[in-house]
Design a protein around this motif. Structure first.
Motif, PDB file in Angstrom:
ATOM      1  N   TRP A  20     -36.082  49.362  11.679  1.00  0.00           N
ATOM      2  CA  TRP A  20     -37.462  48.906  11.698  1.00  0.00           C
ATOM      3  C   TRP A  20     -38.364  50.055  12.135  1.00  0.00           C
ATOM      4  CZ3 TRP A  20     -37.698  43.285  14.130  1.00  0.00           C
ATOM      5  CH2 TRP A  20     -36.888  42.435  13.363  1.00  0.00           C
ATOM      6  N   LEU A  21     -39.583  50.039  11.670  1.00  0.00           N
ATOM      7  CA  LEU A  21     -40.565  51.072  12.002  1.00  0.00           C
ATOM      8  C   LEU A  21     -41.468  50.577  13.115  1.00  0.00           C
ATOM      9  CD1 LEU A  21     -41.895  53.827  11.178  1.00  0.00           C
ATOM     10  CD2 LEU A  21     -43.454  52.465   9.757  1.00  0.00           C
ATOM     11  N   ASP A  22     -41.630  51.394  14.139  1.00  0.00           N
ATOM     12  CA  ASP A  22     -42.505  51.029  15.253  1.00  0.00           C
ATOM     13  C   ASP A  22     -43.889  51.627  15.015  1.00  0.00           C
ATOM     14  OD1 ASP A  22     -43.143  49.817  17.678  1.00  0.00           O
ATOM     15  OD2 ASP A  22     -42.602  51.583  18.859  1.00  0.00           O
ATOM     16  N   ASP A  23     -44.535  51.133  13.980  1.00  0.00           N
ATOM     17  CA  ASP A  23     -45.869  51.640  13.638  1.00  0.00           C
ATOM     18  C   ASP A  23     -46.425  50.817  12.483  1.00  0.00           C
ATOM     19  OD1 ASP A  23     -48.078  53.369  13.860  1.00  0.00           O
ATOM     20  OD2 ASP A  23     -47.347  54.629  12.227  1.00  0.00           O
ATOM     21  N   VAL A  44     -36.682  48.070   7.037  1.00  0.00           N
ATOM     22  CA  VAL A  44     -36.618  46.651   6.673  1.00  0.00           C
ATOM     23  C   VAL A  44     -37.352  45.762   7.677  1.00  0.00           C
ATOM     24  CG1 VAL A  44     -34.500  46.820   5.309  1.00  0.00           C
ATOM     25  CG2 VAL A  44     -34.338  46.452   7.792  1.00  0.00           C
ATOM     26  N   GLY A  45     -38.217  46.365   8.496  1.00  0.00           N
ATOM     27  CA  GLY A  45     -38.998  45.582   9.447  1.00  0.00           C
ATOM     28  C   GLY A  45     -40.033  46.456  10.131  1.00  0.00           C
ATOM     29  N   ILE A  46     -40.972  45.813  10.817  1.00  0.00           N
ATOM     30  CA  ILE A  46     -42.073  46.515  11.487  1.00  0.00           C
ATOM     31  C   ILE A  46     -42.285  45.903  12.864  1.00  0.00           C
ATOM     32  CG2 ILE A  46     -44.568  46.967  11.483  1.00  0.00           C
ATOM     33  CD1 ILE A  46     -43.503  48.475   9.275  1.00  0.00           C
ATOM     34  N   THR A  47     -42.502  46.766  13.871  1.00  0.00           N
ATOM     35  CA  THR A  47     -43.009  46.293  15.153  1.00  0.00           C
ATOM     36  C   THR A  47     -44.343  46.975  15.427  1.00  0.00           C
ATOM     37  OG1 THR A  47     -41.619  47.953  16.272  1.00  0.00           O
ATOM     38  CG2 THR A  47     -40.798  45.686  16.207  1.00  0.00           C
ATOM     39  N   THR A  48     -45.210  46.275  16.141  1.00  0.00           N
ATOM     40  CA  THR A  48     -46.530  46.811  16.457  1.00  0.00           C
ATOM     41  C   THR A  48     -46.831  46.556  17.929  1.00  0.00           C
ATOM     42  OG1 THR A  48     -47.721  44.754  16.009  1.00  0.00           O
ATOM     43  CG2 THR A  48     -47.353  46.227  14.139  1.00  0.00           C
ATOM     44  N   ASN A  49     -47.877  47.208  18.412  1.00  0.00           N
ATOM     45  CA  ASN A  49     -48.417  46.930  19.740  1.00  0.00           C
ATOM     46  C   ASN A  49     -49.881  47.358  19.750  1.00  0.00           C
ATOM     47  OD1 ASN A  49     -48.629  49.774  20.561  1.00  0.00           O
ATOM     48  ND2 ASN A  49     -46.399  49.741  20.676  1.00  0.00           N
ATOM     49  N   PRO A  50     -50.631  47.008  20.791  1.00  0.00           N
ATOM     50  CA  PRO A  50     -52.062  47.340  20.794  1.00  0.00           C
ATOM     51  C   PRO A  50     -52.358  48.832  20.700  1.00  0.00           C
ATOM     52  CG  PRO A  50     -51.619  45.617  22.396  1.00  0.00           C
ATOM     53  CD  PRO A  50     -50.277  46.101  21.902  1.00  0.00           C
ATOM     54  N   TRP A 109     -39.119  41.400   8.822  1.00  0.00           N
ATOM     55  CA  TRP A 109     -40.042  40.840   9.812  1.00  0.00           C
ATOM     56  C   TRP A 109     -41.123  41.830  10.226  1.00  0.00           C
ATOM     57  CZ3 TRP A 109     -39.920  35.805  11.248  1.00  0.00           C
ATOM     58  CH2 TRP A 109     -38.783  35.069  10.896  1.00  0.00           C
ATOM     59  N   VAL A 110     -42.277  41.284  10.611  1.00  0.00           N
ATOM     60  CA  VAL A 110     -43.368  42.077  11.188  1.00  0.00           C
ATOM     61  C   VAL A 110     -43.781  41.394  12.487  1.00  0.00           C
ATOM     62  CG1 VAL A 110     -45.646  43.096  10.825  1.00  0.00           C
ATOM     63  CG2 VAL A 110     -44.151  42.657   8.852  1.00  0.00           C
ATOM     64  N   SER A 111     -43.888  42.180  13.559  1.00  0.00           N
ATOM     65  CA  SER A 111     -44.169  41.606  14.875  1.00  0.00           C
ATOM     66  C   SER A 111     -45.598  41.880  15.323  1.00  0.00           C
ATOM     67  CB  SER A 111     -43.220  42.192  15.935  1.00  0.00           C
ATOM     68  OG  SER A 111     -41.879  41.884  15.656  1.00  0.00           O
ATOM     69  N   ILE A 112     -46.185  40.914  16.019  1.00  0.00           N
ATOM     70  CA  ILE A 112     -47.511  41.066  16.619  1.00  0.00           C
ATOM     71  C   ILE A 112     -47.467  40.470  18.025  1.00  0.00           C
ATOM     72  CG2 ILE A 112     -48.351  38.890  15.599  1.00  0.00           C
ATOM     73  CD1 ILE A 112     -51.129  40.255  15.386  1.00  0.00           C
ATOM     74  N   GLU A 113     -48.098  41.154  18.982  1.00  0.00           N
ATOM     75  CA  GLU A 113     -48.021  40.737  20.380  1.00  0.00           C
ATOM     76  C   GLU A 113     -49.106  39.730  20.748  1.00  0.00           C
ATOM     77  OE1 GLU A 113     -47.446  43.534  23.508  1.00  0.00           O
ATOM     78  OE2 GLU A 113     -46.654  45.056  22.163  1.00  0.00           O
ATOM     79  N   VAL A 114     -48.744  38.862  21.699  1.00  0.00           N
ATOM     80  CA  VAL A 114     -49.767  38.047  22.340  1.00  0.00           C
ATOM     81  C   VAL A 114     -50.640  38.972  23.188  1.00  0.00           C
ATOM     82  CG1 VAL A 114     -48.371  35.950  22.398  1.00  0.00           C
ATOM     83  CG2 VAL A 114     -48.270  37.555  24.308  1.00  0.00           C
ATOM     84  N   GLY A 115     -51.802  38.493  23.599  1.00  0.00           N
ATOM     85  CA  GLY A 115     -52.729  39.319  24.361  1.00  0.00           C
ATOM     86  C   GLY A 115     -52.187  39.737  25.710  1.00  0.00           C
ATOM     87  N   GLY A 293     -25.149  44.272  13.744  1.00  0.00           N
ATOM     88  CA  GLY A 293     -26.008  43.155  14.091  1.00  0.00           C
ATOM     89  C   GLY A 293     -27.213  43.485  14.939  1.00  0.00           C
ATOM     90  N   VAL A 294     -27.461  44.783  15.204  1.00  0.00           N
ATOM     91  CA  VAL A 294     -28.599  45.145  16.040  1.00  0.00           C
ATOM     92  C   VAL A 294     -29.747  45.676  15.181  1.00  0.00           C
ATOM     93  CG1 VAL A 294     -27.058  45.724  17.941  1.00  0.00           C
ATOM     94  CG2 VAL A 294     -27.916  47.553  16.459  1.00  0.00           C
ATOM     95  N   VAL A 295     -30.911  45.727  15.817  1.00  0.00           N
ATOM     96  CA  VAL A 295     -32.094  46.345  15.224  1.00  0.00           C
ATOM     97  C   VAL A 295     -32.429  47.585  16.042  1.00  0.00           C
ATOM     98  CG1 VAL A 295     -34.549  46.064  14.680  1.00  0.00           C
ATOM     99  CG2 VAL A 295     -32.999  44.101  14.495  1.00  0.00           C
ATOM    100  N   ASN A 296     -32.838  48.655  15.393  1.00  0.00           N
ATOM    101  CA  ASN A 296     -33.386  49.809  16.100  1.00  0.00           C
ATOM    102  C   ASN A 296     -34.779  50.050  15.541  1.00  0.00           C
ATOM    103  OD1 ASN A 296     -34.014  52.530  17.061  1.00  0.00           O
ATOM    104  ND2 ASN A 296     -31.836  52.659  17.598  1.00  0.00           N
ATOM    105  N   THR A 297     -35.803  49.849  16.374  1.00  0.00           N
ATOM    106  CA  THR A 297     -37.174  50.080  15.914  1.00  0.00           C
ATOM    107  C   THR A 297     -37.611  51.465  16.367  1.00  0.00           C
ATOM    108  OG1 THR A 297     -39.419  49.188  15.811  1.00  0.00           O
ATOM    109  CG2 THR A 297     -38.263  48.910  17.897  1.00  0.00           C
ATOM    110  N   MET A 298     -37.997  52.298  15.428  1.00  0.00           N
ATOM    111  CA  MET A 298     -38.222  53.720  15.695  1.00  0.00           C
ATOM    112  C   MET A 298     -39.643  54.150  15.360  1.00  0.00           C
ATOM    113  SD  MET A 298     -34.939  55.124  13.541  1.00  0.00           S
ATOM    114  CE  MET A 298     -33.508  54.055  13.311  1.00  0.00           C
ATOM    115  N   PRO A 299     -40.221  55.044  16.178  1.00  0.00           N
ATOM    116  CA  PRO A 299     -41.423  55.729  15.719  1.00  0.00           C
ATOM    117  C   PRO A 299     -41.075  56.570  14.493  1.00  0.00           C
ATOM    118  CG  PRO A 299     -40.745  56.502  17.908  1.00  0.00           C
ATOM    119  CD  PRO A 299     -39.761  55.476  17.490  1.00  0.00           C
ATOM    120  N   GLU A 300     -42.065  56.874  13.680  1.00  0.00           N
ATOM    121  CA  GLU A 300     -41.770  57.585  12.431  1.00  0.00           C
ATOM    122  C   GLU A 300     -41.119  58.941  12.680  1.00  0.00           C
ATOM    123  OE1 GLU A 300     -43.820  58.496   8.093  1.00  0.00           O
ATOM    124  OE2 GLU A 300     -45.101  57.999   9.807  1.00  0.00           O
ATOM    125  N   LYS A 301     -41.490  59.606  13.753  1.00  0.00           N
ATOM    126  CA  LYS A 301     -40.892  60.904  14.067  1.00  0.00           C
ATOM    127  C   LYS A 301     -39.386  60.776  14.273  1.00  0.00           C
ATOM    128  CE  LYS A 301     -41.281  64.756  17.344  1.00  0.00           C
ATOM    129  NZ  LYS A 301     -41.991  65.250  18.563  1.00  0.00           N
TER     130      LYS A 301
END
Length: 376
Positions: A20-23, A44-50, A109-115, A293-301
């Protein structure tokens, strides 16, 4: 190495690791950059943060049109943040939907955080999770909920409502056990309400490099040769023990009973996998945490580094629990308290979470203000 069947990222995926991409940014969505990473890097997935969103909004012109519309409608910064981020996540969900469908909901999947202000408020977290899920209205959207003590009840309530959750800011094994229990309890409540458990998914985001940063700071303060020899190993050891917790928890009678009713496992996700210590290989938190069975979410670098030169050695997690436990015991013997380290990291994580939210609000508020004073 451009053939996706022979790349290092393809080899990583073949070991059972979901990349997954952390961006995320609107520019990445519109330019086709996300689709390119999916095709060429196996994302195959995305995580985000503020913080990610703040950086995206402050660069380029991709958000100008929507910000102008929001400014004309006198939206508050909070309303504008919600509108901008949910629009991006919905668009990314649509791009990743074919992956979601092809894998039966396993990935895509794509993730979005609660406030940020909701981290210690169960009711507010649940209300916002429901609002985010209803607004995005995509089957492959994860709502991120921090694993504070108050967050555990929010996880249960959100899962019980049939909403898929990415649990974030997990540092300790004890808290991780609480997260798994919260997930299973939510599934049990969802089943009692007649909700189809097969449609509910969850990942548990276990932070890695931040553990080394804090532990190594304490080891450096000790300064002995024995202390130096233990540097940069705690994060991986902690994650390997978390994988053992995962395997044991989902082999339990309780988890098996839920699986018989269609429930899915809550997969471990390795977060904070960008290397902060320049003395470590830039692929360290990827190659040392390979397991099925694990996910590794990485910055693009980090993703680019893995693609370019990762030296994969197969499964580097299974069977490593005893050595991992011995390492944490050695830290304790030197006076580095695991419980204090993880409590400190959780407090800092929540504080950074809040600061990131404020940064995003300030960035969007400045953009709205600039739009309102722009000459017509």
């Amino acid at each position: 190495m451009n053939d996706t069947k022979t790349t290092r990222t393809a080899a990583l995926a073949a070991e059972g690791v979901s990349i997954w991409l952390d961006d995320l940014s609107r520019e990445r969505i519109r330019s086709g950059g996300l689709q390119k990473l999916m095709a060429e890097r196996g994302v195959v997935g995305i995580t985000t943060n503020p913080t990610i969103f703040a950086a995206a909004v402050s660069k380029g012109s991709a958000y100008d049109e929507q910000i102008a519309e929001l400014a004309d409608g006198t939206a508050t910064p909070e309303e504008a943040v919600f509108a901008l981020t949910t629009a991006d996540v919905a668009a990314a969900c649509d791009i990743l939907r074919p992956v979601h469908d092809a894998t039966g909901g396993y990935d895509g999947w794509v993730s979005i955080e609660v406030g940020a202000g909701s981290a210690h408020d169960t009711a507010a977290t649940v209300a916002e999770a429901k609002h985010l899920a209803a607004t995005i209205d995509r089957p492959n959207a994860f709502v991120k909920i921090p694993a504070t003590l108050e967050g555990l009840d929010a996880i249960t309530e959100t899962i019980a409502a049939g909403i898929s959750v990415n649990v974030t800011l997990i540092f300790s094994l004890e808290r991780y056990r609480g997260v798994i229990d919260a997930y299973l309890t939510g599934l049990e409540r969802a089943a009692a309400s007649g909700i189809d458990l097969a449609g509910i998914r969850s990942v548990a985001s276990f932070f890695v490099s931040r553990v080394d940063t804090e532990v190594d700071r304490r080891l450096d303060a000790i300064g002995s040769e024995e202390a130096r020899a233990l540097r940069s190993k705690a994060g991986v050891a902690n994650a390997r023990l978390a994988y053992q917790v995962y395997e044991e928890a989902f082999a339990s009678d309780r988890a098996r009973s839920l699986a018989d009713r269609g429930a899915n496992r809550q997969r471990p996700l390795w977060a904070s996998t960008g290397v902060k210590d320049p003395g470590l290989p830039d692929t360290f938190y990827v190659v040392e945490l390979v397991a099925a069975g694990v996910v590794n979410t990485m910055p693009e670098k980090t993703l680019d580094a893995v693609f370019d030169h990762a030296e994969l050695r197969g499964d580097t997690v299974s069977g490593a629990a005893d050595a991992a436990r011995a390492h944490l015991d050695a830290l304790e013997a030197l006076g580095v308290s695991y419980d204090d380290v993880t409590a400190t990291l959780e407090d800092e994580g929540v504080a950074k979470f809040a600061a990131s939210g404020e940064e995003l609000l300030a960035t969007v508020a400045a953009a709205l203000e600039a739009e309102t004073v722009r000459p017509s």
